[in-house]
Design an enzyme around this catalytic site. Structure first.
Site: not given
Ligand code: ZN
Length: 701
Positions: A535, A603
């Site tokens: 995030e 990621d």
């Molecule tokens: Zn995301």
């Protein structure tokens, strides 16, 4: 439950998957999954809990695979073999799905207690009981038939001339429907302190505009089946067979629709204008009257995300006969409300989506569908009891402390990043310092006291949508309320919001296997730590980086450093363009590197930040190996095992075409081939498949 879209940016979060920039949920449902009979849910056997502490789930491993060859297969192979996809699902994930299952059971217990008149003092207990109880009353739903939507169908049938379309749309919107386009409110990209109106493309019955144009036997088959499905639904509603005209109408809208990749680009979806300017895009529709009827002030600024789409609506008003407008709008209303209508409508919707899009073999049991309906309608009240029972202050503190560690890791990263110049570095540091965190549940829960709930399910669902729409409209032209949450507390998800410049972690996701009090630090950092890092990195991905620390769309990058970022991000686009999780017509369907870029950046950044934070926390301490796994190995396995997933091929195809997230196996292997520490942890040779050379490695944050 319905397919309508309210808030702007939030389109992604509240509805089926949308690629609008901003709040993108981490587990979007690519196709609204309306399921059915009260078949006993398949209970997935949970992995036996070893004595504490917990690290690697060894039963999930497939030790016949070399971790340096395919780490996802190594980490998840055993789990994948042992865990069938339940009939009523199109995919099943070791983390998200299993937590969801637990959360739903808890919510069910709560709602059943309310229905039985227990805990009546809880806020909105009666409202929740009435909404859920009425939804569960299948006889009541059958008895109501199409009655609840009859007034809306009458409005549509009252369209005798094209000039009637605009007023009819306004009436429908105020009743809780959302045909043709998305309308709501959201932060102004240019001034994040203000809320403005947001008008977005919409109105399609298939999952994406591309479905109307894709070539090949499978695409033709889906279109043919869709026309048959429209015809079948209209027949159930005792309406004429206008399916062919409706398909033609939707194809015209699809032609005017922006492709998903472009919808991720903030500058391409920011066109702030006044109502008179909106009117010029589609003069026949009569936007000034439309907005006035909805209570939107005449001076309100509106962001028209896709002006071309609105022009397309005007074109349709010119070209399509008034009969086609009536047919199209009636279809959209029936389609949108189908989950709340009698069984025949629900079954036919399921038949089409399961056969051609999701591959599910059975509908979800009714209670689960009803929990979704309650969540959609009165979600924050539903979440209150959930957090009271599951999420204490200690949970909030532990989570907060981990987020702080992740933020510190990003600070250290920014200090040393070689491709930054001093000015851009300073701005990035400022942005990082301003990132806010919301953890668990809102400080102030939403007030639903003005929403009345009766004893007809479809009417209740409409009333809730009308209530929410009015709440959205009331925000237009006002300063932003920074306390608002765009997910409910029990949701198993998280988001970063570029306009708010904040990360939000609902209580729902703060559970095993992402986070477990009994787990090793390494496992928790690999699990929830990676989610936090993910995030945080969104704040600096290809979209997020275009917003400054105050949430304004403003270029704070020097030209040279911006170019460096793009070059480096291009490395990931190329890498993911080469991945294919599934075949269609015997040909591989490839991941779209550009559509998934923001998520892939997040990621990769997420794993690296979580790893760095974990190492810092453990600095100077001896390796706490457990069951033969070093701490580093526990970290990478803790990460990978959160993403173990089985998915049906149909669903994979839809996801690859529409979901900004990559399929699970690439969410694990994709980042790790770029992480040197992973290769060291498993002593991978330089030539191994899971290791990129220094020259080929993608390195951004
Ligand atoms: Zn995301």
């Amino acid at each position: 439950m319905s397919t309508r879209a309210f808030a702007p940016f939030v389109l992604g979060a509240l509805v089926a998957c949308s690629a609008s920039p901003g709040k993108i949920p981490e587990t979007p449902i690519a196709v609204a999954p309306p399921p059915e009979p009260d078949k006993k849910p398949v209970i997935i056997p949970s992995t036996p809990v070893p004595m504490s502490p917990i690290a690697v789930d060894e039963a999930a491993l497939d030790k016949s695979v070399d971790p340096c060859d395919d780490f996802y297969a190594y980490a998840c192979g055993g789990w994948k073999k042992a865990t069938p996809i339940p009939d009523d699902r199109s995919s099943w994930t070791r983390s998200f799905s299993e937590i969801d299952e637990r959360n739903e059971q808890r919510l069910k217990t709560t709602l059943e207690a309310y229905v039985a008149g227990k805990n009546a003092k809880d806020v909105d207990a009666k409202k929740l009981a009435d909404f859920y109880g009425t939804c569960m009353d299948e006889n009541g739903v059958e008895k109501a038939g199409l009655g609840p939507i009859a007034p809306a169908l009458q409005i549509v049938d009252g369209i005798k001339d094209k000039k009637d379309v605009g007023p009819a749309l306004a009436q429908l919107w105020s009743l809780g429907y959302g045909p043709l386009f998305g309308f709501g409110s959201g932060q102004d990209f240019g001034d994040a302190t203000q809320v403005i109106g947001q008008l977005e493309q919409g109105g399609l019955g298939l999952p994406d505009r591309d479905y109307y144009f894709d070539k090949g036997a499978k695409a033709d088959e889906i279109r043919t089946a869709y026309v048959e499905h429209v015809a079948a639904m209209l027949k159930l509603a005792n309406r004429g067979d206008d399916a062919a005209a409706i398909m033609k109408f939707e194809t015209a809208l699809a032609t005017a629709s922006m492709v998903r990749e472009e919808r991720r680009e903030p500058k391409k979806v920011y066109h702030k204008m006044n109502i008179l300017a909106v009117d010029k895009l589609a003069p026949t529709l009569g936007f000034p009257a439309f907005f006035a009827k909805l209570g939107v002030g005449s001076a309100a600024p509106i962001n028209v995300l896709q002006p071309k789409f609105v022009e397309g609506v005007e074109k349709a008003l010119q070209k399509q006969p008034v009969e086609a407008w009536r047919a199209y709008l009636a279809w959209q209303l029936i389609h949108e409300r189908a989950p709340t209508l009698p069984k025949a409508f629900v079954d036919e919707s399921f038949r089409f989506t399961s056969t051609h899009l999701t591959g599910a073999k059975a509908q979800l049991p009714r209670w689960k569908r009803c929990i979704s309906a309650v969540d959609h309608a009165i979600g924050e009240s539903l979440g209150r009891s959930f957090v009271r029972d599951t999420f204490g202050e200690d949970g909030k503190k532990t989570t907060h402390d981990m987020v702080v560690e992740i933020e510190k890791a990003m600070q250290r990263n920014l200090e040393t990043l070689p491709w930054m110049d001093a000015a851009t570095r300073k701005k990035a540091q400022e942005k990082l310092a301003k990132i806010g965190n919301k953890i668990g549940y809102p400080d102030k829960f939403r007030d639903y006291s003005a929403l009345s709930v009766g004893h007809v399910h479809a009417s209740n669902a409409l009333a809730a949508d009308a209530f929410e729409f009015a709440r959205q409209v009331a925000k237009i032209g006002k300063p932003l309320d920074r306390n608002e949450w765009y997910m409910t507390p029990h949701q198993v998800n998280a988001y970063y919001d570029a306009n708010m410049n904040e990360m939000v972690f609902p209580a729902g996701i703060l559970q095993a296997p992402f986070f477990d009090k009994r787990a090793t630090l390494a496992t928790n950092f690999g699990g929830i730590g990676m989610v936090m890092g993910h995030e945080l990195t969104h704040g600096f991905d290809d979209e997020g980086r275009q917003f400054d620390g105050d949430g304004n769309l403003k270029d704070w990058w020097s030209k040279k450093v911006g170019g460096e970022f793009e070059k480096r991000a291009g490395c990931l686009v190329k890498q993911y363009d080469g991945y294919s999780p599934v075949k269609e017509n015997d040909k591989p369907v490839y991941v779209k590197g550009k559509l998934t870029l923001g998520e892939n950046l997040a990621d990769l950044g997420g794993v690296k930040l979580a790893y760095a934070a974990f190492k810092e926390t453990r600095k100077g301490q001896p390796d706490a190996a457990l069951n033969g796994f070093t701490e580093d190995q526990q970290f990478f396995l803790g990460f990978a095992q959160g993403w173990c997933q089985n998915a049906r091929p149909q669903m994979l195809v839809v996801r690859v075409k529409t979901d900004p997230h990559s399929p699970a196996e690439f969410r694990v292997n994709g980042p790790l081939v770029n992480v040197k520490e992973f290769a060291s942890a498993f002593q991978c040779k330089p030539a191994a498949k899971m290791v990129k050379t220094d020259k080929n490695r993608c390195e951004i944050w």
